[in-house]
Scaffold this motif. Sequence first.
Motif, PDB file in Angstrom:
ATOM      1  N   ARG A 182       4.139   6.477   7.787  1.00 31.13           N
ATOM      2  CA  ARG A 182       5.000   5.566   7.039  1.00 31.13           C
ATOM      3  C   ARG A 182       5.670   4.546   7.949  1.00 31.13           C
ATOM      4  NH1 ARG A 182       8.938   9.126   3.444  1.00 31.13           N
ATOM      5  NH2 ARG A 182       8.180  10.818   4.681  1.00 31.13           N
ATOM      6  N   THR A 183       5.992   3.400   7.404  1.00 33.55           N
ATOM      7  CA  THR A 183       6.770   2.404   8.137  1.00 33.55           C
ATOM      8  C   THR A 183       8.237   2.842   8.151  1.00 33.55           C
ATOM      9  OG1 THR A 183       7.193   1.110   6.165  1.00 33.55           O
ATOM     10  CG2 THR A 183       5.209   0.555   7.429  1.00 33.55           C
ATOM     11  N   MET A 184       9.056   2.125   8.911  1.00 34.42           N
ATOM     12  CA  MET A 184      10.471   2.485   8.989  1.00 34.42           C
ATOM     13  C   MET A 184      11.145   2.342   7.627  1.00 34.42           C
ATOM     14  SD  MET A 184      12.478   3.666  11.135  1.00 34.42           S
ATOM     15  CE  MET A 184      14.028   3.698  11.952  1.00 34.42           C
ATOM     16  N   ALA A 185      10.785   1.319   6.880  1.00 33.39           N
ATOM     17  CA  ALA A 185      11.368   1.128   5.552  1.00 33.39           C
ATOM     18  C   ALA A 185      10.981   2.273   4.626  1.00 33.39           C
ATOM     19  CB  ALA A 185      10.908  -0.201   4.963  1.00 33.39           C
ATOM     20  N   GLY A 186       9.762   2.730   4.725  1.00 31.81           N
ATOM     21  CA  GLY A 186       9.326   3.869   3.908  1.00 31.81           C
ATOM     22  C   GLY A 186      10.035   5.144   4.289  1.00 31.81           C
ATOM     23  N   MET A 195       0.837  -1.179   0.000  1.00 34.89           N
ATOM     24  CA  MET A 195       0.000   0.000   0.000  1.00 34.89           C
ATOM     25  C   MET A 195       0.881   1.241   0.000  1.00 34.89           C
ATOM     26  SD  MET A 195      -3.261  -0.885   2.437  1.00 34.89           S
ATOM     27  CE  MET A 195      -2.495  -0.232   3.838  1.00 34.89           C
ATOM     28  N   LEU A 196       0.376   2.253  -0.630  1.00 34.42           N
ATOM     29  CA  LEU A 196       1.085   3.520  -0.652  1.00 34.42           C
ATOM     30  C   LEU A 196       0.465   4.462   0.368  1.00 34.42           C
ATOM     31  CD1 LEU A 196       1.401   3.950  -4.506  1.00 34.42           C
ATOM     32  CD2 LEU A 196       3.133   3.167  -2.912  1.00 34.42           C
ATOM     33  N   ILE A 197       1.310   5.042   1.188  1.00 29.67           N
ATOM     34  CA  ILE A 197       0.850   5.981   2.203  1.00 29.67           C
ATOM     35  C   ILE A 197       1.489   7.328   1.908  1.00 29.67           C
ATOM     36  CG2 ILE A 197       0.827   6.524   4.660  1.00 29.67           C
ATOM     37  CD1 ILE A 197       0.963   3.518   5.195  1.00 29.67           C
ATOM     38  N   ASP A 198       0.678   8.330   1.693  1.00 25.92           N
ATOM     39  CA  ASP A 198       1.190   9.659   1.387  1.00 25.92           C
ATOM     40  C   ASP A 198       1.558  10.455   2.631  1.00 25.92           C
ATOM     41  OD1 ASP A 198       0.942   9.270  -1.333  1.00 25.92           O
ATOM     42  OD2 ASP A 198      -1.113  10.031  -1.384  1.00 25.92           O
ATOM     43  N   ASP A 199       0.971  10.145   3.753  1.00 24.99           N
ATOM     44  CA  ASP A 199       1.220  10.883   4.983  1.00 24.99           C
ATOM     45  C   ASP A 199       2.557  10.449   5.588  1.00 24.99           C
ATOM     46  OD1 ASP A 199       1.021  12.422   7.224  1.00 24.99           O
ATOM     47  OD2 ASP A 199      -0.580  11.252   8.166  1.00 24.99           O
ATOM     48  N   PRO A 200       3.543  11.345   5.711  1.00 23.64           N
ATOM     49  CA  PRO A 200       4.850  10.956   6.262  1.00 23.64           C
ATOM     50  C   PRO A 200       4.784  10.482   7.712  1.00 23.64           C
ATOM     51  CG  PRO A 200       4.964  13.150   5.268  1.00 23.64           C
ATOM     52  CD  PRO A 200       3.522  12.727   5.252  1.00 23.64           C
ATOM     53  N   ASP A 201       3.770  10.899   8.461  1.00 21.55           N
ATOM     54  CA  ASP A 201       3.660  10.472   9.856  1.00 21.55           C
ATOM     55  C   ASP A 201       3.205   9.028   9.998  1.00 21.55           C
ATOM     56  OD1 ASP A 201       4.445  12.968  10.709  1.00 21.55           O
ATOM     57  OD2 ASP A 201       2.377  13.721  10.806  1.00 21.55           O
ATOM     58  N   LEU A 211      20.232   1.991  12.183  1.00 19.57           N
ATOM     59  CA  LEU A 211      20.841   1.513  13.434  1.00 19.57           C
ATOM     60  C   LEU A 211      19.812   1.079  14.472  1.00 19.57           C
ATOM     61  CD1 LEU A 211      23.489   1.048  14.938  1.00 19.57           C
ATOM     62  CD2 LEU A 211      23.263   3.378  15.818  1.00 19.57           C
ATOM     63  N   PRO A 212      18.729   1.832  14.726  1.00 14.72           N
ATOM     64  CA  PRO A 212      17.750   1.357  15.722  1.00 14.72           C
ATOM     65  C   PRO A 212      17.072   0.046  15.337  1.00 14.72           C
ATOM     66  CG  PRO A 212      17.406   3.671  15.246  1.00 14.72           C
ATOM     67  CD  PRO A 212      18.420   3.175  14.264  1.00 14.72           C
ATOM     68  N   ILE A 213      17.049  -0.270  14.064  1.00 17.18           N
ATOM     69  CA  ILE A 213      16.456  -1.530  13.613  1.00 17.18           C
ATOM     70  C   ILE A 213      17.451  -2.674  13.812  1.00 17.18           C
ATOM     71  CG2 ILE A 213      15.547  -2.795  11.625  1.00 17.18           C
ATOM     72  CD1 ILE A 213      14.743  -0.081  10.467  1.00 17.18           C
TER      73      ILE A 213
END
Length: 62
Positions: free
Chosen positions: A9-13, A1-7, A34-36
């Motif tokens: 997004r997943t970490m990869a996005g 899925m595409l999410i336009d809202d930056p808040d 690094l946190p991942i």
Amino acid sequence: MLIDDPDKRTMAGALQAFTTKYATDQVLLNAGALPIMAPTNLVFLFLQRHFVKAPLQGSVKD
């Protein structure tokens, strides 16, 4: 899925935002990853003998 809202997004996005068509900001990409990676590496270090022992137990005949 595409999410336009930056808040949302997943970490990869979020890490993908550091990559463009012509350049990649390696410093920010590594700092963001690094946190991942740190918790994963810590789990492996503490449970390393179990990761090695479990596959070997199935291959040894008693």
